[in-house]
Design an enzyme around this catalytic site. Sequence first.
Site, PDB file in Angstrom:
ATOM      1  N   SER A  34       0.311  -1.352  -0.013  1.00 55.51           N
ATOM      2  CA  SER A  34       0.151   0.560  -0.308  1.00 55.51           C
ATOM      3  C   SER A  34       0.653   1.214   0.291  1.00 55.51           C
ATOM      4  CB  SER A  34      -0.959  -0.105   1.428  1.00 55.51           C
ATOM      5  OG  SER A  34      -1.478   1.189   1.948  1.00 55.51           O
ATOM      6  N   TYR A  91      -3.567  -0.843  10.039  1.00 56.63           N
ATOM      7  CA  TYR A  91      -3.781  -0.978   8.831  1.00 56.63           C
ATOM      8  C   TYR A  91      -2.033   0.143   8.282  1.00 56.63           C
ATOM      9  CZ  TYR A  91      -4.579  -0.813   4.074  1.00 56.63           C
ATOM     10  OH  TYR A  91      -4.504  -1.129   2.101  1.00 56.63           O
TER      11      TYR A  91
HETATM   12  P1  NAP Z   1     -11.421  -5.237  -1.078  1.00 54.05           P
HETATM   13  O1  NAP Z   1     -12.418  -4.898  -2.261  1.00 54.05           O
HETATM   14  O2  NAP Z   1     -12.661  -4.948   0.379  1.00 54.05           O
HETATM   15  O3  NAP Z   1     -10.597  -6.654  -1.094  1.00 54.05           O
HETATM   16  C1  NAP Z   1     -10.039  -7.506   0.317  1.00 54.05           C
HETATM   17  C2  NAP Z   1     -10.240  -8.632  -0.370  1.00 54.05           C
HETATM   18  O4  NAP Z   1      -9.815  -9.478   0.532  1.00 54.05           O
HETATM   19  C3  NAP Z   1     -11.691  -9.331  -0.309  1.00 54.05           C
HETATM   20  O5  NAP Z   1     -11.315 -10.418  -1.810  1.00 54.05           O
HETATM   21  C4  NAP Z   1     -12.483  -9.401   0.552  1.00 54.05           C
HETATM   22  O6  NAP Z   1     -12.998 -11.197   0.785  1.00 54.05           O
HETATM   23  C5  NAP Z   1     -10.367 -10.291   0.856  1.00 54.05           C
HETATM   24  N1  NAP Z   1     -10.215 -10.572   3.081  1.00 54.05           N
HETATM   25  C6  NAP Z   1     -10.452 -10.019   3.761  1.00 54.05           C
HETATM   26  N2  NAP Z   1     -10.574 -10.400   4.745  1.00 54.05           N
HETATM   27  C7  NAP Z   1     -10.836 -11.620   4.770  1.00 54.05           C
HETATM   28  C8  NAP Z   1     -10.580 -12.933   5.013  1.00 54.05           C
HETATM   29  N3  NAP Z   1     -10.402 -12.973   6.588  1.00 54.05           N
HETATM   30  N4  NAP Z   1     -10.431 -14.091   4.622  1.00 54.05           N
HETATM   31  C9  NAP Z   1     -10.605 -14.241   2.673  1.00 54.05           C
HETATM   32  N5  NAP Z   1     -10.453 -13.124   2.941  1.00 54.05           N
HETATM   33  C10 NAP Z   1     -10.653 -11.545   2.779  1.00 54.05           C
HETATM   34  O7  NAP Z   1     -10.707  -4.487  -1.622  1.00 54.05           O
HETATM   35  P2  NAP Z   1      -9.050  -3.936  -2.525  1.00 54.05           P
HETATM   36  O8  NAP Z   1      -8.567  -2.669  -2.685  1.00 54.05           O
HETATM   37  O9  NAP Z   1      -9.854  -5.144  -3.497  1.00 54.05           O
HETATM   38  O10 NAP Z   1      -8.189  -5.023  -1.635  1.00 54.05           O
HETATM   39  C11 NAP Z   1      -7.521  -5.676  -1.766  1.00 54.05           C
HETATM   40  C12 NAP Z   1      -5.634  -5.035  -1.763  1.00 54.05           C
HETATM   41  O11 NAP Z   1      -5.202  -4.250  -2.034  1.00 54.05           O
HETATM   42  C13 NAP Z   1      -6.078  -5.348   0.189  1.00 54.05           C
HETATM   43  O12 NAP Z   1      -4.933  -5.992   0.770  1.00 54.05           O
HETATM   44  C14 NAP Z   1      -5.410  -3.743  -0.057  1.00 54.05           C
HETATM   45  O13 NAP Z   1      -5.558  -3.895   1.235  1.00 54.05           O
HETATM   46  C15 NAP Z   1      -4.951  -3.259  -1.494  1.00 54.05           C
HETATM   47  N6  NAP Z   1      -5.143  -1.989  -1.384  1.00 54.05           N
HETATM   48  C16 NAP Z   1      -6.029  -1.728  -1.596  1.00 54.05           C
HETATM   49  C17 NAP Z   1      -5.809  -0.488  -1.912  1.00 54.05           C
HETATM   50  C18 NAP Z   1      -7.367   0.690  -2.656  1.00 54.05           C
HETATM   51  O14 NAP Z   1      -7.221   1.965  -2.908  1.00 54.05           O
HETATM   52  N7  NAP Z   1      -8.278  -0.089  -3.019  1.00 54.05           N
HETATM   53  C19 NAP Z   1      -4.318   0.353  -1.900  1.00 54.05           C
HETATM   54  C20 NAP Z   1      -3.701   0.118  -0.989  1.00 54.05           C
HETATM   55  C21 NAP Z   1      -4.009  -1.546  -1.280  1.00 54.05           C
HETATM   56  P3  NAP Z   1     -14.394 -10.192   1.324  1.00 54.05           P
HETATM   57  O15 NAP Z   1     -15.119 -10.302   0.165  1.00 54.05           O
HETATM   58  O16 NAP Z   1     -14.655 -11.620   1.881  1.00 54.05           O
HETATM   59  O17 NAP Z   1     -14.353  -9.813   2.352  1.00 54.05           O
END
Ligand code: NAP
Length: 252
Positions: A144, A157
């Site tokens: 991130s 986080y």
């Molecule tokens: P998201 O849509 O909230 O996706 C998060 C994913 O993690 C979902 O598939 C979620 O499943 C899964 N997850 C969470 N807790 C879990 C658990 N206990 N067991 C299994 N799966 C779990 O957000 P995203 O943005 O795509 O995030 C993906 C990654 O990118 C994360 O590590 C996040 O920190 C990172 N990130 C995102 C951004 C951004 O701007 N979006 C920026 C920097 C980093 P469920 O749908 O079932 O909850």
Amino acid sequence: MPISFDLTGKTAIVTGANTGLGQAISVALAQAGADVALVGRSSMAETEAAVSAAGGRSLSIQADLSSLEPVDRIISETVAWTGRADILVNNAGIIRRADAIDFTEADWDAVMDVNLKTVFFLSQAFARRLITEGKSGKIVNIASLLSFQGGIRIPSYTASKSGLAGLTRLLACEWAAKGINVNAIAPGYFSTNNTEALRDDPDRNAAILSRIPAGHWGQPEELGGAAVFLASPASDYVHGVVLPVDGGWLAR
Ligand code: NAP
């Protein structure tokens, strides 16, 4: 030898593959030729359909990554499917928002467990098998901007993602000579569930947009190229980097 981004014949594991960045990464890896094991706790139907539409094959593995219970099973179910596990994308992650002064132990532990502890032990299980069998592989951690910056109202986080950058470097140092590349991608501000609260807040939304040189929130598909690069032979001499894909945010 021509530079290769081809993943034909490789098997990738992507955690948190049902939505957001994990879904886009799964599709990108499939487009590059990989079979993809989709790991998570929710239905993978949407991603299965998207991978299939991209001409790929997928296997869905039910796993709640808040504990270590599924760690060995994820590797064994993947290997039972295609006989191999070459690429691991540690994408699943959660975020909890509250002022540091009020932050709870529950919100600290929940985030650290999914974003850091399970990532380490799943990487260990993945690498143990490769090392035992004398095979090479690729680990791509989804870090991130909070691997570089402090942020506000997300103490666990920021700690988890800063820790993940360090862990990426440590694992790269231990496993590079064994043929395992460990790197990370640091997404900027992407339009997913993770950032919904920010986009719904008009002041935060405007402040964030105004400092992104590219001028728009990242779309999940814009992360795919970096994931394919770090999963492919093209990155064989790349170890321990945290690659920002952020529309220029950190350059500002
Ligand atoms: P998201 O849509 O909230 O996706 C998060 C994913 O993690 C979902 O598939 C979620 O499943 C899964 N997850 C969470 N807790 C879990 C658990 N206990 N067991 C299994 N799966 C779990 O957000 P995203 O943005 O795509 O995030 C993906 C990654 O990118 C994360 O590590 C996040 O920190 C990172 N990130 C995102 C951004 C951004 O701007 N979006 C920026 C920097 C980093 P469920 O749908 O079932 O909850």
